[in-house]
Scaffold this motif. Sequence first.
Motif, short mmCIF file in Angstrom:
data_model
loop_
_atom_site.label_atom_id
_atom_site.label_comp_id
_atom_site.label_asym_id
_atom_site.label_seq_id
_atom_site.Cartn_x
_atom_site.Cartn_y
_atom_site.Cartn_z
N ILE B 49 -50.00 -41.39 -43.03
CA ILE B 49 -49.03 -40.47 -43.62
C ILE B 49 -47.79 -40.36 -42.72
N ASN B 50 -48.03 -40.28 -41.42
CA ASN B 50 -46.90 -40.20 -40.48
C ASN B 50 -46.04 -41.45 -40.53
N ILE B 51 -46.67 -42.62 -40.65
CA ILE B 51 -45.90 -43.86 -40.73
C ILE B 51 -45.01 -43.80 -41.97
N THR B 52 -45.60 -43.39 -43.10
CA THR B 52 -44.79 -43.30 -44.33
C THR B 52 -43.60 -42.37 -44.13
N LEU B 53 -43.87 -41.22 -43.50
CA LEU B 53 -42.78 -40.27 -43.27
C LEU B 53 -41.71 -40.87 -42.37
N ALA B 54 -42.14 -41.51 -41.29
CA ALA B 54 -41.16 -42.06 -40.34
C ALA B 54 -40.34 -43.16 -40.99
N VAL B 55 -41.03 -44.05 -41.72
CA VAL B 55 -40.30 -45.16 -42.36
C VAL B 55 -39.31 -44.62 -43.39
#
Lengths: 263, 349, 304
Positions: B49-55
């Motif tokens: 989820i964090n990767i999605t947010l960061a990207v």
Amino acid sequence: MANGNALLDARDVTIRFGGLTAVSHFNLGIQPHELVGLIGPNGAGKTTVFNMLTGVYKPTEGQIFVGGVSTHDFKPYQITALGMARTFQNIRLFKELSVLDNVKIGGHIHYKYSAAAAVLKTNRFHEAEEAAEHDAIELLKIFGLENRAGYYAKNLPYGDQRRLEIARALSAQPKLLLLDEPAAGLNDRETRDLLQTIRDIHKRFDIAILVIEHNMELVMELCERIVVLNFGKTIAQGTPGQVRENPVVIEAYLGEPAEAAGI
Amino acid sequence: MTKSLPWWLRDLLWLALFVAVLVGLAYGLDAIPIVGMAYYNRILVLMGINITLAVSLNIINGHAGQFSLGHAGFMAVGAYFSAYLTFYHFAPRLDKMPAGTEQWLMQNVFLVIAVLCGGLLAALAGYLVGLPSLRLRGDYLAIVTLGFGEIIRVFILNIDKIGAARGFSGIPHWGNFFWVFLVCGLAIVISWRLVQSSVGRAFLAVREDQVAAEAMGIDTTRYKVKAFVIGSFLAGVAGGLYAHYTMYLNPQTFMFVKSFEVVAMVVLGGLGSISGSVVAAVILTFLPEGLRSVKDYMPGGRDPRMVIYSIMLIVLMLTRPQGLFGRRELWQVFGRKKKRDQSEAPPVQ
Amino acid sequence: MQEILQNLLNGIAVGAIYALIALGYTMVYGILKLINFAHGDVFMLGSFVGFYVGGYAARHLHTTGGALGWGYAGLVMLVAMVVCGLFGFLNERIAYRPLRNSPRIASLITAIGVSFLLEYGGQFVFGADPKRFPTLVAPHYIAFGGLSVTNYQIIVLVVAVIFMGLLQYIIYGTKFGRAMRAVSFNFETASLMGIPTDRVISMTFIIGSMLAAVAGILFGLSYPTINPLMGIMPGLKAFIAAVLGGIGNVPGAVVGGLIIGIIESFIGGSPLSGYKDAIAFIILIAILLFRPSGLFGKYQAEKV
């Protein structure tokens, strides 16, 4: 109504900043394939004229037509789409992008597609990208920059940055190219080269060019027709020969050190 | 899988392969017999989820250069709206169905619909926030987006139907490893393909020099809003999955501290670098977990994690303001030494 | 009518605190074009210094009726100002100065980092639980034509006005103030003219942080529950006040602070009270959309 086939037609354009009238009753028509120079001493209002033509400023009075269309309510990007592209006096390249990308972005209006097409890599995407790549490389070849396509723009030598800016503007495939002090900061040799380049592209792309220059010599040699501004007013216009002989022009330029005027 | 196939077929094949790998991983990871596997699994999902947010934030902040501090707000919109749909509309319907394959299928269909709707509402919010950004310089925009995030939170606090200050509980546990990483993978591909396209180039041009971009025929307004819409859509989807995985939402989760966390990921990775965002999101998800034990050595059991976190952020900005990878991607950073042919010739100083 | 006046009065008292914080934002922005995100947390720091110094004094002195009295209250405020001033100085020196020539986003993120450090460092050092601010001056109510006024509200107002007057004098009446205005007008030219820009910037941070410390003490006096995260909201609202008044504009910051305080006070007394914390942001967005230069500022378009 605009003059039938004029690329650019500025009529009685006036702009005031507060109480200061920066440019008053400016008139200029440019026909296809013309090479016109706009000169004048420092602070004459040249760049202000440029900014009005390109839509950065709105004239207080008067109207500007590009390709017969009034640009009064147009934003700069819409004016570009009418077939007019420009360079900047103090080079404004996309510094952190590659030379190739700079030129591709210049051609933005011709290679557009939707975000969905980009994500799905549709056929439209491939066609547009191939065309963009091809055209950009061709342009870079003309300017001898094809070997530097992968460089960051900021890493090019100064003279190459100036040339890249012209390449980027040409990438928009304009009918009228506006050059804002293209020789600023160049040495004599580079200025010679630039002169040749401008002549070349003028011929090759069959476009009209409007050059703003501080350097009289360059304009005299390059342009077919010259407009002289001083204190926001057009004080003379005509062929280089006529302008050179014009006493009003001589006075305007002799008012400041001859070296700065480039005579 | 070459260029000879039509574009839709080629992508479908890749997607099928990706789905197969994810399904394998989803079942495979559960089967690993380590103590506390459920805990590791949970961290993995939160990482996704964090990767999605960061990207997604990287599209707005890194590519289009619009400094947004409101990502938690978009995430909250997606999380709450999808949770609302599931809780009040989909879950009751699903409960009436007989247990079995059909119910399982409908559950996932409902999840996709709920999460997509959450993403769409977040995208609408992104559109509305994107509009003022047209007129604002970087730091003003930062404050406006931050303010927007807070407005969202205050509004959520005042809506009783979604739990207000108590938090929203009882959301069914429909989200899982598979969905989170499917979305994560898609987000990366979307962001990557965008930046390689004319749309992405327009984003970059806006970031580099707005006046010049405008002079090149780029409608800067439109592309800024576009970046906001795409970024906030993905954040909303991530929020929706978060809701369906943790089963509980609290307005405090979406304080602007969360926005800062995502900003820290993007900045640590290097503004504009997609792989940088991914790597930084991984690091910053695991780091606090790794530091969990530090607390035990502290007097009074106080938690120094966030202190370390903030010192790191300051030191990073002072020593390497361009982030881990700068604007480049992972492979460009490591591949540079080997590959010095003419196209990647060392830049002239 | 009475209710309106009461709200107005409460609003002015809160607004004066916002205004004191806003002054620091507006001065720093005027000079460095940096939103010093940590400024709201300096306000918190001021409160906590007051808490510890005041608490220490209360334990070691014979107090009358549990209150410290005027003299010691002044001393507590002075210590808080010194500590915050020092912090402001070091903050700029260590965290912002090295980044002065980097992109503005870099210093913005550093400011966020410093803000975090103060908030979470505060939680770590002071503890996350709310603390009770010591009683500096004994409270009493003054009935005033049907309005209920506390002496705290009057103290807040008087102290705030004194410090604002002092600041006004510094900026317009001293040599340093002239240097500060010059730097804010044009950084490069000012440094070419021999103005020691570094020293001016340091002083600006020191003065701004001292004003935040004053606000912190006044806040502790009027709302005696303090915690390490208390600076976030007043900080943001003070920033909005600065933008509302026209950022970089000193009197504008004061007016902006008062306006925000008054509006909040009226919203707080209405059925919409749940949205009190959102209203400042809504004002901000409206202001930036319709008058980005604020009430008293000049908007400068970018040169091409």
